[in-house]
Every structure is written in structure tokens, then in C-alpha cells.
Motif scaffolding. Structure first.
Motif, PDB file in Angstrom:
ATOM      1  N   ARG A 103      75.074  25.116  77.275  1.00 34.95           N
ATOM      2  CA  ARG A 103      75.849  26.245  77.796  1.00 34.95           C
ATOM      3  C   ARG A 103      77.261  26.240  77.216  1.00 34.95           C
ATOM      4  N   GLY A 104      77.834  25.047  77.072  1.00 36.67           N
ATOM      5  CA  GLY A 104      79.157  24.945  76.464  1.00 36.67           C
ATOM      6  C   GLY A 104      79.163  25.450  75.033  1.00 36.67           C
ATOM      7  N   LYS A 115      85.279  29.016  79.426  1.00 32.84           N
ATOM      8  CA  LYS A 115      84.031  28.566  80.045  1.00 32.84           C
ATOM      9  C   LYS A 115      83.452  27.379  79.283  1.00 32.84           C
ATOM     10  N   SER A 116      83.545  27.447  77.969  1.00 28.07           N
ATOM     11  CA  SER A 116      83.036  26.358  77.142  1.00 28.07           C
ATOM     12  C   SER A 116      83.767  25.055  77.440  1.00 28.07           C
ATOM     13  N   ILE A 117      85.080  25.140  77.565  1.00 28.96           N
ATOM     14  CA  ILE A 117      85.898  23.949  77.821  1.00 28.96           C
ATOM     15  C   ILE A 117      85.566  23.331  79.176  1.00 28.96           C
ATOM     16  N   LEU A 123      81.565  17.004  80.569  1.00 26.80           N
ATOM     17  CA  LEU A 123      80.712  16.045  79.858  1.00 26.80           C
ATOM     18  C   LEU A 123      81.542  14.960  79.166  1.00 26.80           C
ATOM     19  N   ALA A 124      82.636  15.380  78.520  1.00 21.04           N
ATOM     20  CA  ALA A 124      83.485  14.408  77.820  1.00 21.04           C
ATOM     21  C   ALA A 124      84.143  13.443  78.796  1.00 21.04           C
ATOM     22  N   SER A 125      84.460  13.946  79.988  1.00 19.30           N
ATOM     23  CA  SER A 125      85.065  13.095  81.012  1.00 19.30           C
ATOM     24  C   SER A 125      84.058  12.080  81.549  1.00 19.30           C
ATOM     25  N   TYR A 133      80.147  15.227  72.499  1.00 18.28           N
ATOM     26  CA  TYR A 133      80.842  15.955  73.557  1.00 18.28           C
ATOM     27  C   TYR A 133      82.342  16.059  73.269  1.00 18.28           C
ATOM     28  N   THR A 134      82.950  14.938  72.898  1.00 18.45           N
ATOM     29  CA  THR A 134      84.402  14.936  72.675  1.00 18.45           C
ATOM     30  C   THR A 134      84.783  15.793  71.472  1.00 18.45           C
ATOM     31  N   SER A 135      83.944  15.781  70.439  1.00 20.51           N
ATOM     32  CA  SER A 135      84.226  16.575  69.239  1.00 20.51           C
ATOM     33  C   SER A 135      84.165  18.072  69.537  1.00 20.51           C
TER      34      SER A 135
END
Length: 202
Positions: A103-104, A115-117, A123-125, A133-135
Motif C-alpha cells: 500500500r505504501g 499516505k505512503s510515508i 514499517l521502518a520503525s 522499508y527504510t530506503s
């Protein structure tokens, strides 16, 4: 063909690695899949959830983002609203993190960066060691800042045009424009510093 036979047939052929074929197989059996009672049967719930999740992910993989988004939402709701999902950590639930990432990405492709962020940030957290995820989160943040920066440039150019067009009212605009341009330029500098710091820490 019974539901369990359809399920076994789809996954025995490893169609998950062939998105278009998976979509075709799901569509052929959609009435049967949608008609399953998942309320009191954990096995059927697990199989239907997997099918619908993989269906949504397959659509996203083909690049049909407008079609993928509602299917992703349906699959996420199926996981969240079921008692098994309500009583567990959702990001640890099978398929949930994968759907959230999809979805992101879909929202990123649709330029819905905010919304993507939200999804990618969650997920990155939760999984800071996951470079995927972080990229993607860094990319989404960068594009969001880029759009904001473009808005500042557009505002400056538009204001300059109006300023030059209405030469007779220069004396009313002079002081306002000096302050306005200074604020815009300062904002752009701040945005560049933010982007530089994020690039440096990546």
C-alpha cells in the motif's frame, strides 16, 4: 472443484511468482473464494486471507495500482477485523506487513506521499534493519520535500510575474515582496538542509 482443491491447485503450481496467472486463477474461482464462511473455521480463514492477500499483491506487481489499492484495503481489513487479528500484533501477522508495504508503494506511485510515508514509516520503525522499508521511506520523504520546494518556486515565479505585470502598484508591493521572498528563500534553504542531512545519514 471444492475450495480446498482450488487452493491446493493454485499454490501447487507456484502461481504466486507469476502475478498475471495468479490473478487469472483467482478470478476464475472468485465466487467460490468469496463465498467461504471464515467466521468459525480457522483453516478456511487462513486460506482465504492468503488468497486475497496474494491476489492484491499480484495486482500491485503488474502495475495496476488503481485496481490494487482497494484489494489491498480489503485484505488488510480481513486481517484486522477477524478475532485472530484483533488479538495479535498486526505487524507480526502473516501477510500484514507485506500488504502494508504494498500500500505504501502504491500510494507512492500515485504521488500520495503523505499516505505512503505513514505506512512506510510504521514499517521502518518496526523493522529498522530492513533496508527495503527504510530506503522506500527515504524516497517518499524526499519526493514530499521536492513537491513542497516546487510549490515555493512556483509561488515566487507567479508573484514576480504579477509584480512585473502590474507595474503601477509597485510601491504597494515593495515591502511585502521583500519579506515574502525572504521567507520563501529561507524555507527553500531549510528544505535543502533537511534533504542534505537525510542523505548524509542514509
Amino acid at each position: 472443484m471444492a475450495f480446498h482443491e482450488v487452493y491446493d491447485s493454485i499454490y501447487s503450481k507456484d502461481l504466486r511468482n507469476e502475478p498475471k496467472k495468479f490473478i487469472e486463477a483467482f478470478n476464475r474461482n472468485q465466487i467460490l473464494i468469496e463465498g467461504q464462511n471464515i467466521s468459525n473455521d480457522k483453516l478456511i480463514y487462513a486460506k482465504v486471507t492468503r488468497l486475497k492477500s496474494d491476489y492484491a499483491l499480484s495486482i500491485a506487481q503488474t502495475g495496476s495500482y488503481n485496481k490494487a489499492l482497494p484489494e489491498i484495503e480489503k485484505a488488510l481489513s480481513l486481517i484486522k477485523e477477524h478475532p485472530q487479528g484483533k488479538n495479535s500484533k498486526l505487524l507480526g501477522t502473516e501477510h500484514y506487513a507485506e500488504l502494508l508495504f504494498a500500500r505504501g508503494v502504491v500510494n507512492f506511485r500515485g504521488k500520495q506521499y503523505k499516505k505512503s510515508i505513514q505506512d512506510l514509516g510504521l514499517l521502518a520503525s518496526e523493522f529498522p534493519e530492513n533496508e527495503k522499508y527504510t530506503s522506500w521511506l527515504k524516497n517518499a520523504n524526499a519526493y514530499k520535500l521536492y513537491r513542497l520546494e516546487r510549490a515555493f518556486y512556483f509561488t515566487i515565479v507567479t508573484t514576480l510575474f504579477v509584480y512585473l505585470l502590474f507595474d503601477g502598484i509597485h510601491y504597494l508591493l515593495d515591502r511585502f515582496l521583500i519579506v515574502f521572498f525572504a521567507a520563501c528563500l529561507l524555507s527553500i534553504v531549510v528544505l535543502e538542509i533537511i534533504k542534505w542531512r537525510r542523505t548524509k545519514t542514509s
